[in-house]
Write an enzyme that holds these catalytic residues in place. Sequence first.
Site, PDB file in Angstrom:
ATOM      1  N   LYS A 117       0.874  -1.183   0.000  1.00 55.63           N
ATOM      2  CA  LYS A 117       0.000   0.000   0.000  1.00 55.63           C
ATOM      3  C   LYS A 117       0.904   1.223   0.000  1.00 55.63           C
ATOM      4  O   LYS A 117       1.418   1.629   1.041  1.00 55.63           O
ATOM      5  CB  LYS A 117      -0.870  -0.028   1.259  1.00 55.63           C
ATOM      6  N   GLU A 176       9.598  17.183  13.844  1.00 53.97           N
ATOM      7  CA  GLU A 176       9.949  16.872  12.459  1.00 53.97           C
ATOM      8  C   GLU A 176       9.112  17.751  11.539  1.00 53.97           C
ATOM      9  O   GLU A 176       7.880  17.731  11.603  1.00 53.97           O
ATOM     10  CB  GLU A 176       9.669  15.393  12.152  1.00 53.97           C
TER      11      GLU A 176
HETATM   12  P1  NDP Z   1       2.319   8.847   6.818  1.00 54.13           P
HETATM   13  O1  NDP Z   1       2.532   8.239   8.131  1.00 54.13           O
HETATM   14  O2  NDP Z   1       1.312   9.900   6.663  1.00 54.13           O
HETATM   15  O3  NDP Z   1       1.925   7.706   5.754  1.00 54.13           O
HETATM   16  C1  NDP Z   1       2.720   6.572   5.549  1.00 54.13           C
HETATM   17  C2  NDP Z   1       1.866   5.508   4.900  1.00 54.13           C
HETATM   18  O4  NDP Z   1       0.876   5.094   5.826  1.00 54.13           O
HETATM   19  C3  NDP Z   1       1.124   5.996   3.676  1.00 54.13           C
HETATM   20  O5  NDP Z   1       1.016   4.957   2.735  1.00 54.13           O
HETATM   21  C4  NDP Z   1      -0.228   6.328   4.252  1.00 54.13           C
HETATM   22  O6  NDP Z   1      -1.239   6.350   3.295  1.00 54.13           O
HETATM   23  C5  NDP Z   1      -0.406   5.192   5.219  1.00 54.13           C
HETATM   24  N1  NDP Z   1      -1.399   5.410   6.248  1.00 54.13           N
HETATM   25  C6  NDP Z   1      -1.961   6.570   6.678  1.00 54.13           C
HETATM   26  N2  NDP Z   1      -2.845   6.341   7.667  1.00 54.13           N
HETATM   27  C7  NDP Z   1      -2.852   5.010   7.876  1.00 54.13           C
HETATM   28  C8  NDP Z   1      -3.549   4.138   8.781  1.00 54.13           C
HETATM   29  N3  NDP Z   1      -4.409   4.612   9.666  1.00 54.13           N
HETATM   30  N4  NDP Z   1      -3.276   2.824   8.728  1.00 54.13           N
HETATM   31  C9  NDP Z   1      -2.387   2.324   7.853  1.00 54.13           C
HETATM   32  N5  NDP Z   1      -1.711   3.095   6.964  1.00 54.13           N
HETATM   33  C10 NDP Z   1      -1.939   4.415   6.977  1.00 54.13           C
HETATM   34  O7  NDP Z   1       3.740   9.316   6.328  1.00 54.13           O
HETATM   35  P2  NDP Z   1       4.095  10.113   5.003  1.00 54.13           P
HETATM   36  O8  NDP Z   1       3.675   9.346   3.797  1.00 54.13           O
HETATM   37  O9  NDP Z   1       3.590  11.511   5.156  1.00 54.13           O
HETATM   38  O10 NDP Z   1       5.684  10.086   5.036  1.00 54.13           O
HETATM   39  C11 NDP Z   1       6.405  10.978   5.770  1.00 54.13           C
HETATM   40  C12 NDP Z   1       6.863  10.347   7.047  1.00 54.13           C
HETATM   41  O11 NDP Z   1       7.562   9.143   6.773  1.00 54.13           O
HETATM   42  C13 NDP Z   1       7.828  11.232   7.808  1.00 54.13           C
HETATM   43  O12 NDP Z   1       7.510  11.245   9.170  1.00 54.13           O
HETATM   44  C14 NDP Z   1       9.168  10.526   7.591  1.00 54.13           C
HETATM   45  O13 NDP Z   1      10.081  10.782   8.599  1.00 54.13           O
HETATM   46  C15 NDP Z   1       8.772   9.102   7.508  1.00 54.13           C
HETATM   47  N6  NDP Z   1       9.768   8.323   6.776  1.00 54.13           N
HETATM   48  C16 NDP Z   1      10.601   7.492   7.497  1.00 54.13           C
HETATM   49  C17 NDP Z   1      11.608   6.788   6.869  1.00 54.13           C
HETATM   50  C18 NDP Z   1      12.538   5.886   7.639  1.00 54.13           C
HETATM   51  O14 NDP Z   1      13.281   5.126   7.019  1.00 54.13           O
HETATM   52  N7  NDP Z   1      12.543   5.922   8.951  1.00 54.13           N
HETATM   53  C19 NDP Z   1      11.800   6.914   5.419  1.00 54.13           C
HETATM   54  C20 NDP Z   1      10.880   7.796   4.771  1.00 54.13           C
HETATM   55  C21 NDP Z   1       9.898   8.468   5.447  1.00 54.13           C
HETATM   56  P3  NDP Z   1      -1.705   7.762   2.661  1.00 54.13           P
HETATM   57  O15 NDP Z   1      -0.462   8.543   2.335  1.00 54.13           O
HETATM   58  O16 NDP Z   1      -2.432   7.336   1.485  1.00 54.13           O
HETATM   59  O17 NDP Z   1      -2.512   8.439   3.716  1.00 54.13           O
END
Ligand code: NDP
Length: 520
Positions: free
Chosen positions: A202, A410
């Site tokens: 996803k 962040e």
């Molecule tokens: P999010 O947490 O908003 O989303 C991550 C994924 O989770 C997306 O596919 C999102 O879908 C999905 N998601 C959202 N809500 C739910 C839920 N309730 N249940 C299951 N899945 C859900 O993060 P971002 O996409 O905004 O990415 C940015 C974040 O990711 C930052 O905090 C960054 O630091 C972190 N990150 C960490 C990395 C690491 O290696 N530690 C690497 C890259 C990023 P949708 O977008 O469709 O809502």
Amino acid sequence: MQAAANSLSQQSRQQQAGAMAALPIPARELFINGRWVAPVRGKYLDVVCPATEAVIGRIPAGTREDVQAAVAAAVAAHKSGVWAKTTGAQRAVVLRAIAQKVRDNKTALANYETQDMGKPIDEAEWDMDDVAGCLDYYADLAEKLDARQGSAIDVGMEEFSVTVRREPLGVVGLITPWNYPLLMATWKVAPALAAGNCCVLKPSELASVTCLELAGLAGEAGLPAGVLNVVTGLGADAGAPLSSHPALAKVAFTGSTATGQRVAQAAIANLRPATMELGGKSCLIIFDDADLDKAVEWVMFGAFWTNGQICSSTSRILIQERVADAFYAKLKQRAQSINIGDPLQPGCRMGPIVSAAQYERVRGYVQIGLDEGATLLTGGRRPPRTPRGHFLEPTVFINVAPHMRLWKEEIFGPVLSVSTFSSEQQALQLANDSEYGLGGAVISADAERCRRVAEGLECGIVWVNCSQPCFCQAPWGGVKSSGFGRELGEWGLENFLSVKQVTTYVSDKPWDWYSPQSKL
Ligand code: NDP
């Protein structure tokens, strides 16, 4: 990221080649059981280009029913043994074929990625190289897995032979973010497939285009139907039902700390393991014996690569007091020299922020910084030559105090916070005073001091005299609110393997279960 080393030569080649045209975004459906399938509820989400704010395509808005279908396809594929019962060597052939498909389609994939989420085209191309490299790396580990099967363990009793089998977990749910859409997905898909699992991926609704393309390419490369399924859609509609699905053997998540908490709770409610790659607020410490010109280049890379949207971004800088003014002058000049604009333009070094909502959020932090009393060294505004799109100048705040939100939270955008320190001890205390623990970095001419600081930083990744280089062979992940578990390297593969002991009684003598010698 390995490919970044070739950046200068690539940049000059592309400058000669001229601007790149935006390719049409392919119209795809969900990828379930080896086929493109329309979402059950028939809904779609717009793909919006953050550089132009134009709608450039659409992706299916998958929901619970589609997740059910995808998991069912993956379960059927797993039970059939079509992938789980193959040898590592057989899986390696397919993984390498997928890597080749990615290389063959690199130009188009990078073009879609840039249009979808706004990173400069050079960076998107490097990502595609890294995607192919990661698939090849896990193909190698899949092959090596065959030799590790049945390895013996000495239990100190000759009546017993104990061996270890490494088996796939089953069906795994993979949830990924938008900042490195295809690369973050590959960090999970490649080891999961190498281990013999079937997957449901996803991706983020904000950048799903290349993940759908990967699924199609994997099918063309010979991956059996049902082994890799992709369900696009909103997090609440598609991500939540995936993370709580009882048929999953594991959930691997990359995203924000807040969502990670929800996903981890859903997995644990089913008593399933989860790995969490979450947010960060990583700190780069620069000592007064550092070469400041070199240090500034690493600061730029650590803060403004991927338009400042990197989980491990060294978005907090600690500069030793004696050289702070000289550092600020160089940093200001360098930040103002960044080529910001159309990310499809060769030589662009910063594109737009991914979405309108994230743009407002990041600009909100600029205001917070001003309100909190930090000093704006440069940036903070929409660049004058970009009337449309979610563009923000590279932004640097100095005199940021440890209690400020700017220092603690962040931001996930091109906003850098700088503070000063006097002693090594104080620097470590300030760096570690964070809820996060993903990355950390130190720049100094004193190797022994670098060793001490690397040891003292509370995080999963430390860079010495650099910031951000990332290699698929090395472990990746954080501590504290940055998550748990490690991706990449051998650790990434182990995450997707179940370890089974096989204990065999090998003696000819009857087992004398009541004899004292038999006591186990
Ligand atoms: P999010 O947490 O908003 O989303 C991550 C994924 O989770 C997306 O596919 C999102 O879908 C999905 N998601 C959202 N809500 C739910 C839920 N309730 N249940 C299951 N899945 C859900 O993060 P971002 O996409 O905004 O990415 C940015 C974040 O990711 C930052 O905090 C960054 O630091 C972190 N990150 C960490 C990395 C690491 O290696 N530690 C690497 C890259 C990023 P949708 O977008 O469709 O809502």
